[in-house]
Write an enzyme that holds these catalytic residues in place. Structure first.
Site, PDB file in Angstrom:
ATOM      1  N   GLU A 128       0.789  -1.035   0.274  1.00 40.27           N
ATOM      2  CA  GLU A 128      -0.090   0.023  -0.165  1.00 40.27           C
ATOM      3  C   GLU A 128       0.841   1.395  -0.018  1.00 40.27           C
ATOM      4  O   GLU A 128       0.478   2.343  -0.665  1.00 40.27           O
ATOM      5  CB  GLU A 128      -1.139  -0.083   1.192  1.00 40.27           C
ATOM      6  CG  GLU A 128      -1.946  -1.175   0.992  1.00 40.27           C
ATOM      7  CD  GLU A 128      -2.936  -0.894   0.183  1.00 40.27           C
ATOM      8  OE1 GLU A 128      -2.974   0.082  -0.675  1.00 40.27           O
ATOM      9  OE2 GLU A 128      -3.774  -1.986  -0.178  1.00 40.27           O
ATOM     10  N   TYR A 171      -6.395   5.852   5.267  1.00 33.62           N
ATOM     11  CA  TYR A 171      -6.557   4.478   4.212  1.00 33.62           C
ATOM     12  C   TYR A 171      -5.539   3.375   4.231  1.00 33.62           C
ATOM     13  O   TYR A 171      -6.072   2.291   4.326  1.00 33.62           O
ATOM     14  CB  TYR A 171      -6.349   5.209   2.655  1.00 33.62           C
ATOM     15  CG  TYR A 171      -6.127   3.974   1.654  1.00 33.62           C
ATOM     16  CD1 TYR A 171      -7.177   3.384   1.293  1.00 33.62           C
ATOM     17  CD2 TYR A 171      -4.883   3.976   1.157  1.00 33.62           C
ATOM     18  CE1 TYR A 171      -6.889   2.380   0.385  1.00 33.62           C
ATOM     19  CE2 TYR A 171      -4.845   2.873   0.419  1.00 33.62           C
ATOM     20  CZ  TYR A 171      -5.856   1.865  -0.025  1.00 33.62           C
ATOM     21  OH  TYR A 171      -5.640   0.931  -0.896  1.00 33.62           O
ATOM     22  N   ASP A 209      -9.681   5.113  -0.865  1.00 34.65           N
ATOM     23  CA  ASP A 209      -8.736   5.739  -1.607  1.00 34.65           C
ATOM     24  C   ASP A 209      -9.288   6.511  -2.658  1.00 34.65           C
ATOM     25  O   ASP A 209     -10.591   6.644  -2.930  1.00 34.65           O
ATOM     26  CB  ASP A 209      -7.927   4.863  -2.121  1.00 34.65           C
ATOM     27  CG  ASP A 209      -8.281   3.938  -3.501  1.00 34.65           C
ATOM     28  OD1 ASP A 209      -9.433   3.767  -3.288  1.00 34.65           O
ATOM     29  OD2 ASP A 209      -7.277   2.908  -3.787  1.00 34.65           O
TER      30      ASP A 209
END
Length: 348
Positions: A34, A117, A135
């Site tokens: 991520e 997020y 996101d």
């Protein structure tokens, strides 16, 4: 619209991309992926992800990694503050959580570099905690799904969209649901060009499709204009290699290496030679060669690069600089992408 999850999950299970961090969604793997995927395409990230994990297979290894090696592993991905925050967080995880990420959204959110997020992605995908992971892809999907003209960069609008996301989340499949929304935004409800409504599992429910407004959604605030800075580069080569200097520990491209340069100035060749002499560089009888002009765009600054290349006699490096061979530039010293126009020349 009461329950979009079944159709969305069915589509996801049949169409999802096979990615290494999905096949082995341990907390460290999800976290690393991520962070790498922030402002970077999946196709570009995959080789970096594999290489990084091969060198640093767990959080203790990341925490203990030498900074120069860490930067070199990240070289080419850009936004180096991401990897520095990764290591800061890894050290805290080793000190406070025994080298394992905590299965707690608030604790994850408190770590350096982990925002709402990323904390939501780790918590839901790796630990099955029913929290949102919203996101840009998810905001775009919900903007179109509800035909909502709210400016998605407005914190209040994002909060309202997040609440909608959670209305539809099945708690027992939180991670799959969050990934399905991200995947739908990446593959179908795409950001550039027309969305692929014909293959969208939510097309029949999409209010923007019905209203013909998908092309104008989502709404975003206009970006602030970037500051444009001239930069003069000097590629100084000797038998020992190229003269490079390390940038300050804080600020733009912190701690990375660069050719000699002068920011906020376009210098003539004679001025460059005078600046080099002032630094103590013996240019001998070197005849400068003009470098091609180049441009590099950061998030808030645009560099307009020009400069010269020259070959000088063998000599000691000035204070704050080193002579780096081509091999050392390939393996040890991290040259950021801002100098991509000159890297081929430097790396050989």
């Amino acid at each position: 619209m009461e329950n979009i999850a079944p159709a969305l999950l069915d589509w996801f299970y049949k169409n999802r991309r096979i990615l290494p961090f999905r096949e082995d969604p341990t907390p460290y793997h999800v976290w690393l992926s991520e962070v790498m995927l922030q402002q970077t395409r999946v196709s570009a990230v995959l080789p970096y992800y594999e290489r990084f994990l091969a060198a640093l297979p767990d959080i203790p290894a990341l925490a203990a990694c030498d900074e120069e090696k860490l930067h070199k592993l990240w070289e080419g991905l850009g936004y180096y503050s991401r990897v520095r925050n990764l290591q800061k967080a890894a050290k805290i995880v080793c000190e406070q959580y025994g080298g394992q990420l905590p299965a707690d959204y608030a604790a994850l959110r408190a770590l350096p570099g982990i925002g709402d997020y990323t904390a939501g992605a780790i918590a839901s995908i790796s630990f099955g905690i029913p929290v949102p992971a919203v996101d840009g892809n998810v905001l775009r999907v919900f903007s179109r799904l509800y035909n909502d003209p709210g400016v998605i960069t407005d914190p209040k609008v994002k909060k309202a969209f997040t609440a909608r996301v959670m209305e539809h989340q099945p708690p027992e499949k939180a991670g799959d649901y969050n990934q399905a929304l991200m995947e739908l935004g990446a593959l179908v409800c795409v950001p550039n060009g027309a969305p692929l409504c014909d293959v969208c599992p939510l097309a029949g429910l999409c209010q923007a499709r019905a209203a013909g407004t998908t092309a104008v959604l989502p709404q975003k605030a206009k970006p602030k204009p970037r500051k444009v800075l001239p930069v003069t580069v000097a590629l100084v080569e000797s038998p020992a290699g190229f003269l490079v200097q390390q940038r300050p520990a804080k600020g733009l491209l912190a701690g990375l290496w660069q050719p000699l340069l002068w920011e906020s100035e376009h210098l003539l060749q004679a001025e460059v030679l005078a600046r080099l002499a002032a630094l103590g560089v013996d240019t001998g009888t070197a005849v400068p060669e003009a470098l091609p002009a180049a441009k590099h765009i950061f998030s808030h600054i645009e560099w307009l690069l020009s400069g010269v290349a020259l070959t000088v006699p063998e000599q000691a490096a000035p204070a704050g600089c080193v002579w780096a061979s081509r091999e050392e530039l390939r393996t040890t010293y991290t040259l950021p992408g801002a100098f991509a126009a000159y890297k081929d020349r430097m790396l050989g």
